[in-house]
Design an enzyme around this catalytic site. Structure first.
Site, PDB file in Angstrom:
ATOM      1  CE  LYS A  36       7.232  10.238  -8.335  1.00 49.33           C
ATOM      2  NZ  LYS A  36       6.504   9.955  -9.498  1.00 49.33           N
TER       3      LYS A  36
HETATM    4  C1  LIG Z   1       6.752  10.633 -10.992  1.00 45.43           C
HETATM    5  C2  LIG Z   1       7.587  11.654 -11.666  1.00 45.43           C
HETATM    6  C3  LIG Z   1       7.050  12.538 -12.622  1.00 45.43           C
HETATM    7  C4  LIG Z   1       5.651  12.386 -13.185  1.00 45.43           C
HETATM    8  O1  LIG Z   1       4.677  12.485 -12.223  1.00 45.43           O
HETATM    9  P1  LIG Z   1       3.171  12.045 -12.579  1.00 45.43           P
HETATM   10  O2  LIG Z   1       2.406  12.621 -11.430  1.00 45.43           O
HETATM   11  O3  LIG Z   1       3.151  10.557 -12.608  1.00 45.43           O
HETATM   12  O4  LIG Z   1       2.809  12.660 -13.861  1.00 45.43           O
HETATM   13  C5  LIG Z   1       7.865  13.528 -13.135  1.00 45.43           C
HETATM   14  N1  LIG Z   1       9.144  13.653 -12.750  1.00 45.43           N
HETATM   15  C6  LIG Z   1       9.705  12.819 -11.861  1.00 45.43           C
HETATM   16  C7  LIG Z   1      11.131  13.027 -11.462  1.00 45.43           C
HETATM   17  C8  LIG Z   1       8.943  11.775 -11.298  1.00 45.43           C
HETATM   18  O5  LIG Z   1       9.512  10.940 -10.433  1.00 45.43           O
END
Ligand SMILES: *Cc1c(COP(=O)(O)O)cnc(C)c1O
Length: 378
Positions: free
Chosen positions: A184
């Site tokens: 991210k």
């Molecule tokens: C990465 C992601 C998640 C989940 O995030 P985690 O921190 O890995 O649990 C949820 N929604 C979207 C759109 C994502 O890209």
């Protein structure tokens, strides 16, 4: 596989190393002062009244659903064009997932028109996903929510630092859910954050994050409390001090890294329009300030995506697909059988995500677009 140009990469250096070492040397590793500081800084950054750190965005979404009292019999409207966690979190509560289509091949955001079409007497909430960091049409979605008395949860996993009409994403709905997963815009390895402007919601989030207990180990360590009561069947969804320390450094780097993502994304858009005009580049001229999490493109309908991606792989360029839509998965297929999501299906069949990360340079962008040009000819 050693990629010449990977899909994403981390901005981790001596600053994160020093922050981690400082935490280890302080010898307090579970949620405490570092996490409190991270929450305060994240709240200030997003201009939210409250920020609550958690283990990841998936549990953030779970807690958001719980504090909005979603449960069996309730329906929640969300896009199918998202990571599966957005839908799974709803189902942890026993509530029913209802998928709405996205707007167009130019705008992958949930369609307010289709949200309205899917509202039933059982609808309790809407979850929006700010795909790739671009804002959903929040004024229209909030108006719909108000008209039908629905709560709004924002999945802001792609969009830390993004805004619409000068207001940060994650502060439009009742609750915003952020992810600090490794790929991210900012990362703590695993990690997440909830934002809200509602003090009561914030208090319930804090309670549910830590077993429903009225005091924390940290409070007792500081001598502020010696016992506790349990007032809800809570969870252990806490973040730890190492991750909070990483998050504080990453948050400081976020504005410059997002700005760099924007430059590279703009460069992609320009080169693609020159060298591969048959490619659809979504979100050009999109309102608001994006966080440019990923660079999606749509292939022309006659191009075989698997061959296209293999072609780029041969040149050491990693690509991905965002997303295999949730209603195509076995677990969701049956429940989703009656759904008509033509725009989502069209995008899901033709989308490819190109490499985008702040340390990339324009030479690499040029190389990717050149590879795209050749792959289209194959
Ligand atoms: C990465 C992601 C998640 C989940 O995030 P985690 O921190 O890995 O649990 C949820 N929604 C979207 C759109 C994502 O890209």
């Amino acid at each position: 596989m050693d990629w010449k140009i990977p899909l994403a990469d981390l901005d981790i250096n001596q600053e994160e190393e020093a922050a981690l070492l400082a935490v280890l040397r302080r010898r307090w590793l579970t949620m405490g002062a570092e996490t409190e500081a991270f929450e305060a800084e994240f709240a200030a950054f997003t201009a939210a009244e409250h920020a609550v750190a958690v283990t990841n965005c998936t549990v953030a979404l779970h807690l958001a659903c719980l504090v909005l009292d979603l449960g069996p019999g309730d329906e929640v409207i969300l896009p199918s064009l998202t990571f599966v966690a957005t839908a799974n979190a709803v189902r942890y509560t026993g509530a029913t997932v209802v998928f709405a289509d996205v707007i167009s091949e130019q705008d992958f955001s949930i369609s307010p028109q289709d949200i309205e079409a899917k509202i039933s007497p059982r609808t309790k909430a809407i979850i929006v996903v700010h795909y790739a960091g671009y804002a959903c049409d929040m004024p229209r979605i909030l108006a719909l929510a108000e008209k039908h008395d629905l709560a709004v949860i924002e999945d802001v996993a792609h969009a830390p630092g993004a805004s619409l009409n000068g207001r940060r994403l994650g502060t439009w709905g009742e609750v915003g859910c952020f992810s600090f997963f490794s790929n991210k815009n900012m990362t703590t390895g695993e990690g997440g954050m909830l934002t809200t402007n509602d003090a009561q919601i914030a208090a319930r989030l804090r309670l549910l994050r830590s077993h429903g207990m009225t005091t924390l180990t940290w409070d007792r360590h500081k001598g502020h409390a010696w016992s506790y009561d349990v007032v809800a069947p809570g969870y252990n969804y806490r973040l730890d001090e190492m991750r909070a320390a990483l998050g504080r450094v990453q948050l400081r780097k976020l504005p410059a890294n997002n700005a760099r993502r924007q430059e590279l994304s703009d460069c992609y858009e320009e080169l693609l329009s020159q060298m591969a005009p048959e490619i659809t580049v979504p979100f050009s001229q999109h309102p608001g300030q994006s966080a440019y999490h990923i660079r999606p493109i749509l292939l022309p309908a006659h191009i075989d995506r698997e061959t296209f991606m293999a072609n780029l792989k041969q040149r050491g360029i990693q690509t991905s697909i965002h997303y295999p839509p949730i209603h195509h998965f076995t677990e969701y297929r049956q429940a989703a059988a009656h759904y008509h999501l033509p725009v989502t299906d069209e995008i899901a069949a033709r989308e490819v995500t190109l490499p985008l990360f702040p340390q990339m340079d324009t030479t690499a962008v040029n190389e990717v677009v050149t590879a795209v040009r050749f792959a289209l000819l194959d």
